[in-house]
Design an enzyme around this catalytic site. Structure first.
Site, PDB file in Angstrom:
ATOM      1  N   SER A  12      -3.978   1.508  -0.601  1.00 29.98           N
ATOM      2  CA  SER A  12      -3.776   2.306   0.609  1.00 29.98           C
ATOM      3  C   SER A  12      -5.057   3.016   1.047  1.00 29.98           C
ATOM      4  O   SER A  12      -5.835   3.485   0.207  1.00 29.98           O
ATOM      5  CB  SER A  12      -2.694   3.358   0.350  1.00 29.98           C
ATOM      6  OG  SER A  12      -2.663   4.298   1.406  1.00 29.98           O
ATOM      7  N   LYS A  40       0.058  -4.972   9.646  1.00 31.57           N
ATOM      8  CA  LYS A  40       1.278  -4.579   8.918  1.00 31.57           C
ATOM      9  C   LYS A  40       2.131  -3.667   9.796  1.00 31.57           C
ATOM     10  O   LYS A  40       1.611  -2.711  10.384  1.00 31.57           O
ATOM     11  CB  LYS A  40       0.893  -3.849   7.628  1.00 31.57           C
ATOM     12  CG  LYS A  40       2.071  -3.270   6.857  1.00 31.57           C
ATOM     13  CD  LYS A  40       1.621  -2.764   5.501  1.00 31.57           C
ATOM     14  CE  LYS A  40       2.775  -2.181   4.701  1.00 31.57           C
ATOM     15  NZ  LYS A  40       3.104  -0.808   5.086  1.00 31.57           N
ATOM     16  N   GLY A 100      10.138  -4.403   2.264  1.00 33.73           N
ATOM     17  CA  GLY A 100      11.271  -3.543   2.614  1.00 33.73           C
ATOM     18  C   GLY A 100      12.537  -3.956   1.884  1.00 33.73           C
ATOM     19  O   GLY A 100      13.125  -4.993   2.196  1.00 33.73           O
ATOM     20  N   GLY A 101      12.920  -3.166   0.898  1.00 34.72           N
ATOM     21  CA  GLY A 101      14.221  -3.352   0.257  1.00 34.72           C
ATOM     22  C   GLY A 101      14.304  -4.470  -0.763  1.00 34.72           C
ATOM     23  O   GLY A 101      15.399  -4.784  -1.237  1.00 34.72           O
ATOM     24  N   ILE A 102      13.155  -5.051  -1.131  1.00 31.23           N
ATOM     25  CA  ILE A 102      13.179  -6.123  -2.144  1.00 31.23           C
ATOM     26  C   ILE A 102      13.407  -5.475  -3.513  1.00 31.23           C
ATOM     27  O   ILE A 102      12.570  -4.693  -3.970  1.00 31.23           O
ATOM     28  CB  ILE A 102      11.834  -6.897  -2.155  1.00 31.23           C
ATOM     29  CG1 ILE A 102      11.506  -7.448  -0.781  1.00 31.23           C
ATOM     30  CG2 ILE A 102      11.796  -7.947  -3.276  1.00 31.23           C
ATOM     31  CD1 ILE A 102      12.024  -8.797  -0.454  1.00 31.23           C
ATOM     32  N   SER A 117       7.338  -5.463   8.542  1.00 33.72           N
ATOM     33  CA  SER A 117       7.593  -4.235   7.783  1.00 33.72           C
ATOM     34  C   SER A 117       8.050  -3.150   8.734  1.00 33.72           C
ATOM     35  O   SER A 117       7.577  -3.063   9.867  1.00 33.72           O
ATOM     36  CB  SER A 117       6.285  -3.793   7.090  1.00 33.72           C
ATOM     37  OG  SER A 117       6.449  -2.549   6.443  1.00 33.72           O
ATOM     38  N   THR A 168      -2.449  -1.151   9.295  1.00 33.11           N
ATOM     39  CA  THR A 168      -1.055  -0.720   9.495  1.00 33.11           C
ATOM     40  C   THR A 168      -0.903  -0.147  10.898  1.00 33.11           C
ATOM     41  O   THR A 168      -1.623   0.781  11.273  1.00 33.11           O
ATOM     42  CB  THR A 168      -0.662   0.316   8.418  1.00 33.11           C
ATOM     43  OG1 THR A 168      -0.738  -0.330   7.149  1.00 33.11           O
ATOM     44  CG2 THR A 168       0.746   0.839   8.637  1.00 33.11           C
ATOM     45  N   HIS A 223       7.837  -0.076   7.348  1.00 36.84           N
ATOM     46  CA  HIS A 223       7.275   1.004   6.539  1.00 36.84           C
ATOM     47  C   HIS A 223       8.323   1.517   5.540  1.00 36.84           C
ATOM     48  O   HIS A 223       8.390   2.704   5.225  1.00 36.84           O
ATOM     49  CB  HIS A 223       6.809   2.147   7.448  1.00 36.84           C
ATOM     50  CG  HIS A 223       5.499   2.770   7.053  1.00 36.84           C
ATOM     51  ND1 HIS A 223       4.315   2.491   7.680  1.00 36.84           N
ATOM     52  CD2 HIS A 223       5.191   3.684   6.083  1.00 36.84           C
ATOM     53  CE1 HIS A 223       3.338   3.215   7.131  1.00 36.84           C
ATOM     54  NE2 HIS A 223       3.852   3.937   6.149  1.00 36.84           N
ATOM     55  N   PRO A 257       0.836  -1.207   0.000  1.00 37.79           N
ATOM     56  CA  PRO A 257       0.000   0.000   0.000  1.00 37.79           C
ATOM     57  C   PRO A 257       0.869   1.254   0.000  1.00 37.79           C
ATOM     58  O   PRO A 257       1.807   1.357   0.789  1.00 37.79           O
ATOM     59  CB  PRO A 257      -0.783  -0.115   1.315  1.00 37.79           C
ATOM     60  CG  PRO A 257       0.073  -0.976   2.196  1.00 37.79           C
ATOM     61  CD  PRO A 257       0.769  -1.928   1.273  1.00 37.79           C
ATOM     62  N   MET A 258       0.562   2.170  -0.889  1.00 31.76           N
ATOM     63  CA  MET A 258       1.295   3.442  -0.929  1.00 31.76           C
ATOM     64  C   MET A 258       0.336   4.583  -1.238  1.00 31.76           C
ATOM     65  O   MET A 258      -0.513   4.471  -2.127  1.00 31.76           O
ATOM     66  CB  MET A 258       2.411   3.378  -1.976  1.00 31.76           C
ATOM     67  CG  MET A 258       3.586   2.524  -1.478  1.00 31.76           C
ATOM     68  SD  MET A 258       4.804   2.227  -2.755  1.00 31.76           S
ATOM     69  CE  MET A 258       3.907   1.166  -3.859  1.00 31.76           C
ATOM     70  N   ALA A 259       0.505   5.654  -0.489  1.00 30.49           N
ATOM     71  CA  ALA A 259      -0.424   6.783  -0.550  1.00 30.49           C
ATOM     72  C   ALA A 259      -0.239   7.600  -1.836  1.00 30.49           C
ATOM     73  O   ALA A 259       0.819   7.545  -2.467  1.00 30.49           O
ATOM     74  CB  ALA A 259      -0.175   7.676   0.667  1.00 30.49           C
ATOM     75  N   TYR A 293      -5.667   2.608   8.037  1.00 29.30           N
ATOM     76  CA  TYR A 293      -5.121   3.220   9.246  1.00 29.30           C
ATOM     77  C   TYR A 293      -6.278   3.320  10.221  1.00 29.30           C
ATOM     78  O   TYR A 293      -7.435   3.449   9.805  1.00 29.30           O
ATOM     79  CB  TYR A 293      -4.548   4.611   8.950  1.00 29.30           C
ATOM     80  CG  TYR A 293      -3.224   4.594   8.226  1.00 29.30           C
ATOM     81  CD1 TYR A 293      -2.086   4.061   8.830  1.00 29.30           C
ATOM     82  CD2 TYR A 293      -3.089   5.125   6.950  1.00 29.30           C
ATOM     83  CE1 TYR A 293      -0.859   4.051   8.180  1.00 29.30           C
ATOM     84  CE2 TYR A 293      -1.859   5.121   6.292  1.00 29.30           C
ATOM     85  CZ  TYR A 293      -0.762   4.583   6.912  1.00 29.30           C
ATOM     86  OH  TYR A 293       0.448   4.564   6.268  1.00 29.30           O
TER      87      TYR A 293
HETATM   88  C1  LIG Z   1       5.632   6.850  -0.913  1.00 33.91           C
HETATM   89  C2  LIG Z   1       5.209   5.779   0.047  1.00 33.91           C
HETATM   90  C3  LIG Z   1       3.943   5.834   0.610  1.00 33.91           C
HETATM   91  C4  LIG Z   1       3.540   4.826   1.496  1.00 33.91           C
HETATM   92  N1  LIG Z   1       2.249   4.846   1.978  1.00 33.91           N
HETATM   93  C5  LIG Z   1       1.846   3.853   2.791  1.00 33.91           C
HETATM   94  C6  LIG Z   1       0.482   3.772   3.208  1.00 33.91           C
HETATM   95  O1  LIG Z   1      -0.348   4.591   2.829  1.00 33.91           O
HETATM   96  N2  LIG Z   1       0.134   2.750   4.038  1.00 33.91           N
HETATM   97  C7  LIG Z   1       1.044   1.802   4.455  1.00 33.91           C
HETATM   98  O2  LIG Z   1       0.669   0.891   5.195  1.00 33.91           O
HETATM   99  N3  LIG Z   1       2.321   1.845   4.045  1.00 33.91           N
HETATM  100  C8  LIG Z   1       2.740   2.825   3.219  1.00 33.91           C
HETATM  101  N4  LIG Z   1       4.029   2.815   2.764  1.00 33.91           N
HETATM  102  C9  LIG Z   1       4.940   1.712   3.132  1.00 33.91           C
HETATM  103  C10 LIG Z   1       4.835   0.571   2.093  1.00 33.91           C
HETATM  104  O3  LIG Z   1       3.588  -0.074   2.198  1.00 33.91           O
HETATM  105  C11 LIG Z   1       5.927  -0.504   2.309  1.00 33.91           C
HETATM  106  O4  LIG Z   1       5.896  -0.941   3.649  1.00 33.91           O
HETATM  107  C12 LIG Z   1       7.344  -0.036   1.957  1.00 33.91           C
HETATM  108  O5  LIG Z   1       7.337   0.865   0.879  1.00 33.91           O
HETATM  109  C13 LIG Z   1       8.211  -1.245   1.608  1.00 33.91           C
HETATM  110  O6  LIG Z   1       9.522  -0.895   1.382  1.00 33.91           O
HETATM  111  P1  LIG Z   1      10.156  -0.684  -0.094  1.00 33.91           P
HETATM  112  O7  LIG Z   1       9.643   0.636  -0.584  1.00 33.91           O
HETATM  113  O8  LIG Z   1      11.620  -0.676   0.170  1.00 33.91           O
HETATM  114  O9  LIG Z   1       9.726  -1.839  -0.965  1.00 33.91           O
HETATM  115  C14 LIG Z   1       4.442   3.794   1.853  1.00 33.91           C
HETATM  116  C15 LIG Z   1       5.702   3.753   1.271  1.00 33.91           C
HETATM  117  C16 LIG Z   1       6.094   4.722   0.365  1.00 33.91           C
HETATM  118  C17 LIG Z   1       7.446   4.614  -0.274  1.00 33.91           C
END
Ligand SMILES: Cc1cc2nc3c(=O)[nH]c(=O)nc-3n(C[C@H](O)[C@H](O)[C@H](O)COP(=O)(O)O)c2cc1C
Length: 363
Positions: free
Chosen positions: A108, A229, A288-290, A251, A162, A253, A79-81, A136
């Site tokens: 997200s 998460k 994370g970091g994959i 995670s 999360t 984050h 999930p990413m915002a 959230y």
């Molecule tokens: C720009 C951005 C926005 C994110 N927004 C959320 C979110 O809205 N909810 C959430 O649970 N995690 C969020 N995350 C965390 C990701 O879900 C994830 O845990 C993380 O990006 C994994 O690491 P990686 O970017 O190295 O693959 C966000 C990460 C990034 C980079």
């Protein structure tokens, strides 16, 4: 796709060139000195691989069965915002690309596209991976339940709560550049809770943070499986299962919240051991970091059931929309298949810790 883009690092460079400074700072940045951000990537590299040769590889595939359904591949987009800030195709492009590559997607809570619109694009696709929704905590329980009902009826198959970001991380790069979110990239479902801005931790955010009793309540309100998460401590993993979560996502984050936490490759085996002691059926996922198919392989060898990627998918989206995301996922899938064949593991179930070779720690 530009033919010179052949791995995820190339996608990262192309995204940086496509995004403005503030968007790049938001999407790529991490907390404070970005130690965890870097450590997440480095820690997968600190494991070597120990292949077995001359194994029978015929009939090999990447399918796995999780939460009662066959997935083409144990890979999801995290999930990413605010994805419409990265590219106008936003979450819709992300979902279409993930489905086309047989991967899953977690939408997200801070999605910039309505959840029903995203779900309607992919929900009937029989070849897609899982479709989950990330939440959230919201202090207004009635509003939260209303959202959960929308998520259920749109066809999402699990809720991901999360729990590692009750307050914002201190992200220096973001603070430097600000967050000039365009109006059409705002979160359409998330509402900031009412906080007292008086004395208290983190401008009142800590007062509205969820606790275990809230998770317990949420699990009982929905027919969907709930995963937590942001779990990195073995006792938290066990408590998550005790309150009814069907699994956890290891995670930090993506290193965006609390700097100097260990890499998820380091937390993962500890959490896996704790979860398996309590419930052999519970899911453990990791992100994370994959950045390579071999990283995905190592995560499964350390006991994960599936893996999520964050930034690389956003980077593909940022410079080429859905086509870029599909390319990122396709590259990872091809690299993962090569890793399976070259380590002598024709199926996911054949991947075990005997294929890992510990290297000297370099972080
Ligand atoms: C720009 C951005 C926005 C994110 N927004 C959320 C979110 O809205 N909810 C959430 O649970 N995690 C969020 N995350 C965390 C990701 O879900 C994830 O845990 C993380 O990006 C994994 O690491 P990686 O970017 O190295 O693959 C966000 C990460 C990034 C980079």
């Amino acid at each position: 796709m530009n033919p010179s883009i052949i791995n995820l690092n190339d996608h990262e460079r192309a995204a940086q060139a496509a995004l403005g400074e503030a968007a790049w700072a938001y999407f790529s940045g991490g907390a404070a000195d970005e130690i965890t951000l870097q450590r997440n990537v480095a820690a997968w590299r600190n494991w070597g691989l120990a292949p077995r040769v001359l194994q029978n590889l015929s009939g090999g595939h990447t399918r796995c069965q999780l939460l009662g359904r066959v997935w083409p591949m144990p890979l999801l987009v995290a999930p990413m915002a605010y994805q419409r800030w990265a590219h106008r195709e936003g979450e819709a492009g992300m979902a279409l690309a993930a489905a086309a590559q047989g991967c899953g997607m977690v939408l997200s809570h801070q999605s910039s596209t309505p959840l029903a619109e995203v779900a309607s694009l992919v929900v009937t696709d029989a070849e897609r991976g899982p479709l989950w929704f990330q939440l959230y905590w919201q202090t207004d329980r009635a509003a939260l339940l209303e959202l959960v009902r929308q998520v259920e009826s749109a066809g999402f198959e699990a809720l991901v709560l999360t729990v590692d970001a009750p307050v914002n991380g201190v992200r220096d790069r973001e603070r430097r550049w600000g967050m000039p979110l365009p109006p059409d990239a705002r979160a359409v479902h998330w509402q900031a809770p009412t906080r007292s801005k008086g004395p208290g931790l983190c401008e009142g955010w800590a007062d509205v943070a969820p606790a275990w009793a809230d998770v317990d309540w949420l699990v009982q309100q929905t027919r969907l499986p709930v995963l937590l998460k942001g779990i990195t401590h073995p006792l938290d993993a066990q408590q998550a299962l005790a309150v009814g979560a069907k699994g956890v996502i290891v995670s930090n984050h993506g290193g965006r919240v609390l700097d100097t936490m260990p890499a998820t490759a380091e937390s993962l085996p500890v959490v896996v051991a704790a979860v398996r002691r309590q419930n052999a059926q519970a899911l453990v996922l990791v992100d994370g970091g994959i950045r390579r198919g071999t990283d995905l392989f190592k995560a499964l060898a350390l006991g994960a059931d599936a893996v999520l990627i964050g930034r690389p998918a956003l980077y593909g989206l940022a410079h080429s929309g859905a086509r870029g995301v599909a390319h990122v996922l396709r590259l990872l899938r091809d690299e993962f298949e090569a890793a399976l064949a070259l380590t002598g593991c024709p199926r996911i179930d054949d991947i075990g810790s005997d294929r890992l070779w510990p290297l000297e720690t370099q972080t």
